[in-house]
Scaffold this active site. Structure first.
Site, PDB file in Angstrom:
ATOM      1  N   ASP A  22       2.935  -9.587   2.533  1.00 44.53           N
ATOM      2  CA  ASP A  22       4.233 -10.173   2.912  1.00 44.53           C
ATOM      3  C   ASP A  22       4.686 -11.066   2.077  1.00 44.53           C
ATOM      4  O   ASP A  22       3.910 -11.919   1.472  1.00 44.53           O
ATOM      5  CB  ASP A  22       4.046 -10.668   4.586  1.00 44.53           C
ATOM      6  CG  ASP A  22       5.655 -10.798   4.965  1.00 44.53           C
ATOM      7  OD1 ASP A  22       6.502 -10.324   4.548  1.00 44.53           O
ATOM      8  OD2 ASP A  22       5.612 -11.248   6.390  1.00 44.53           O
ATOM      9  N   TRP A  27       9.805 -14.539  -2.273  1.00 43.54           N
ATOM     10  CA  TRP A  27       9.491 -15.030  -3.504  1.00 43.54           C
ATOM     11  C   TRP A  27      10.188 -14.657  -4.713  1.00 43.54           C
ATOM     12  O   TRP A  27      10.606 -15.343  -5.519  1.00 43.54           O
ATOM     13  CB  TRP A  27       8.079 -13.922  -3.811  1.00 43.54           C
ATOM     14  CG  TRP A  27       7.283 -14.402  -5.212  1.00 43.54           C
ATOM     15  CD1 TRP A  27       6.210 -15.369  -5.392  1.00 43.54           C
ATOM     16  CD2 TRP A  27       7.519 -13.664  -6.583  1.00 43.54           C
ATOM     17  NE1 TRP A  27       6.078 -15.241  -6.812  1.00 43.54           N
ATOM     18  CE2 TRP A  27       6.588 -14.350  -7.451  1.00 43.54           C
ATOM     19  CE3 TRP A  27       8.542 -12.738  -6.882  1.00 43.54           C
ATOM     20  CZ2 TRP A  27       6.686 -14.124  -8.792  1.00 43.54           C
ATOM     21  CZ3 TRP A  27       8.430 -12.233  -8.080  1.00 43.54           C
ATOM     22  CH2 TRP A  27       7.579 -13.160  -9.188  1.00 43.54           C
ATOM     23  N   ASN A  70      10.275  -0.406   8.288  1.00 48.06           N
ATOM     24  CA  ASN A  70      10.934  -0.919   6.928  1.00 48.06           C
ATOM     25  C   ASN A  70      11.969   0.400   6.523  1.00 48.06           C
ATOM     26  O   ASN A  70      12.918   0.148   5.957  1.00 48.06           O
ATOM     27  CB  ASN A  70       9.866  -0.744   5.859  1.00 48.06           C
ATOM     28  CG  ASN A  70       8.890  -2.017   5.609  1.00 48.06           C
ATOM     29  OD1 ASN A  70       7.914  -2.121   5.402  1.00 48.06           O
ATOM     30  ND2 ASN A  70       9.517  -2.968   6.275  1.00 48.06           N
ATOM     31  N   ARG A 190      -3.054 -11.948   6.266  1.00 46.48           N
ATOM     32  CA  ARG A 190      -1.624 -11.867   6.196  1.00 46.48           C
ATOM     33  C   ARG A 190      -1.067 -12.945   5.102  1.00 46.48           C
ATOM     34  O   ARG A 190      -1.433 -14.222   5.458  1.00 46.48           O
ATOM     35  CB  ARG A 190      -1.144 -11.860   7.503  1.00 46.48           C
ATOM     36  CG  ARG A 190       0.462 -11.625   7.370  1.00 46.48           C
ATOM     37  CD  ARG A 190       1.558 -11.429   8.796  1.00 46.48           C
ATOM     38  NE  ARG A 190       2.747 -11.088   8.357  1.00 46.48           N
ATOM     39  CZ  ARG A 190       3.495 -10.297   9.121  1.00 46.48           C
ATOM     40  NH1 ARG A 190       2.997  -9.951  10.465  1.00 46.48           N
ATOM     41  NH2 ARG A 190       4.766 -10.121   8.880  1.00 46.48           N
TER      42      ARG A 190
HETATM   43  C1  FPP Z   1       6.434  -7.344   2.265  1.00 44.67           C
HETATM   44  O1  FPP Z   1       7.515  -8.204   1.670  1.00 44.67           O
HETATM   45  C2  FPP Z   1       6.453  -5.971   1.574  1.00 44.67           C
HETATM   46  C3  FPP Z   1       6.664  -4.981   1.441  1.00 44.67           C
HETATM   47  C4  FPP Z   1       7.486  -4.272   2.563  1.00 44.67           C
HETATM   48  C5  FPP Z   1       6.304  -3.740   0.285  1.00 44.67           C
HETATM   49  C6  FPP Z   1       4.969  -3.977  -0.316  1.00 44.67           C
HETATM   50  C7  FPP Z   1       5.225  -3.210  -1.508  1.00 44.67           C
HETATM   51  C8  FPP Z   1       4.511  -3.675  -2.697  1.00 44.67           C
HETATM   52  C9  FPP Z   1       3.732  -4.583  -2.716  1.00 44.67           C
HETATM   53  C10 FPP Z   1       4.676  -2.734  -3.898  1.00 44.67           C
HETATM   54  C11 FPP Z   1       3.605  -1.824  -4.475  1.00 44.67           C
HETATM   55  C12 FPP Z   1       2.780  -1.416  -3.449  1.00 44.67           C
HETATM   56  C13 FPP Z   1       1.647  -0.429  -3.605  1.00 44.67           C
HETATM   57  C14 FPP Z   1       0.650  -0.556  -2.878  1.00 44.67           C
HETATM   58  C15 FPP Z   1       1.604   0.241  -5.090  1.00 44.67           C
HETATM   59  P1  FPP Z   1       8.887  -8.447   2.435  1.00 44.67           P
HETATM   60  O2  FPP Z   1       9.713  -7.536   1.695  1.00 44.67           O
HETATM   61  O3  FPP Z   1       8.979  -8.334   3.844  1.00 44.67           O
HETATM   62  O4  FPP Z   1       9.140 -10.024   2.049  1.00 44.67           O
HETATM   63  P2  FPP Z   1      10.003 -10.816   2.862  1.00 44.67           P
HETATM   64  O5  FPP Z   1       9.292 -11.152   4.062  1.00 44.67           O
HETATM   65  O6  FPP Z   1       9.762 -12.312   1.885  1.00 44.67           O
HETATM   66  O7  FPP Z   1      11.325 -10.324   2.874  1.00 44.67           O
END
Ligand code: FPP
Length: 250
Positions: A22, A27, A70, A190
């Site tokens: 997360d 970031w 998502n 997490r």
């Molecule tokens: C959560 O951060 C992250 C995701 C929904 C996507 C995770 C995907 C990757 C790390 C890309 C590559 C993965 C693989 C397995 C190749 P968020 O977008 O919810 O962040 P936020 O809470 O700050 O909005």
């Protein structure tokens, strides 16, 4: 500085670590960039953590890469994530094979775009004989979806006469989940300061230890994983028993 790795007790290594990755969006925002920039940089953390787990001898690593919820994000973000996932999966097959890591995926994969589904299936096929570690990507996944899906599967078996109602117990239920055959995760990590389960592995995390860190996912590296394991090893897992009962049985 000595690495935290030296503090890890290899006799009590978790067999299965699950991660809610997360904070990619925050970031990126912190640096005035688009959310997708965070996802792109999250790939580096996926690589670091997978490598660290395989090197340590962790047998299962399960990553929450895309939840059922998502799908409600902007079309641009969903499309970019889908493309990033298939590109990364295709690019990493060689590294997975070099490191003897088997790729696996769970979730409602029928909802993935065809190009993404095909890339995933090819990588799963190409790594199926590896046995050092299983890396499971949870895609279009949620715990409630999985429990509902398992219930349907069990109901079908009862309807067809393959299964008696009396045979439905916790083992039978686990065997009908998409994690069938895997041990439950001993440790859930997490990132990003959020302290929620967010519909992840609801059945499997019943007795897991939870480790939360304020770091955003793209900043999470090997040392952070070691820290999570050292912290996990400092805890007493009682499974509903008293501390005295645990010590007596040692
Ligand atoms: C959560 O951060 C992250 C995701 C929904 C996507 C995770 C995907 C990757 C790390 C890309 C590559 C993965 C693989 C397995 C190749 P968020 O977008 O919810 O962040 P936020 O809470 O700050 O909005």
């Amino acid at each position: 500085m000595n690495s935290l790795r030296d503090k890890i007790d290899f006799e009590r290594l978790p067999q299965h670590i699950a991660v809610i990755m997360d904070g990619n969006g925050r970031w990126a925002k912190k640096q005035g960039k688009l959310r997708v920039f965070g996802h792109q940089n999250g790939v580096g953390a996926v690589r670091a953590v997978s490598e660290a787990c395989a090197e340590l001898g962790v047998k299962y690593l399960t990553l929450y890469a895309f939840s059922t919820e998502n799908w409600n994000r902007s079309q641009l973000e969903v499309d970019t994530l889908m493309r990033l996932l298939s590109k990364t999966i295709a690019e990493e097959v060689k590294t997975l094979n070099d490191n003897n890591i088997k790729l696996n995926a769970i979730g409602d994969l029928s909802r993935l775009p065809k190009y993404n589904y095909d890339a995933l299936m090819k990588a799963i096929e190409d790594t199926k004989n590896n046995d050092r570690m299983t890396l499971t990507l949870c895609l279009s996944y949620s715990g409630r979806w999985e429990i509902t899906d398992a219930t349907k599967r069990i109901a079908e078996k009862v309807k067809s006469g393959e299964l008696d109602i009396e045979q439905i117990d916790e083992k039978c239920f686990s065997d009908n989940l998409s994690t069938s055959g895997m041990p439950d995760p001993e440790l859930l990590v997490r990132t990003s300061g959020e302290e929620r389960i967010s519909n992840f592995l609801l059945w499997q995390l019943a007795y897991s230890e939870f480790y939360f860190t304020d770091k955003f996912w793209p900043d999470f590296g090997k040392e952070d994983l070691y820290q999570a394991i050292v912290d996990y090893q400092s805890r007493e897992r009682r499974f509903g028993k008293t501390s005295e009962q645990i010590t007596e049985n040692k």
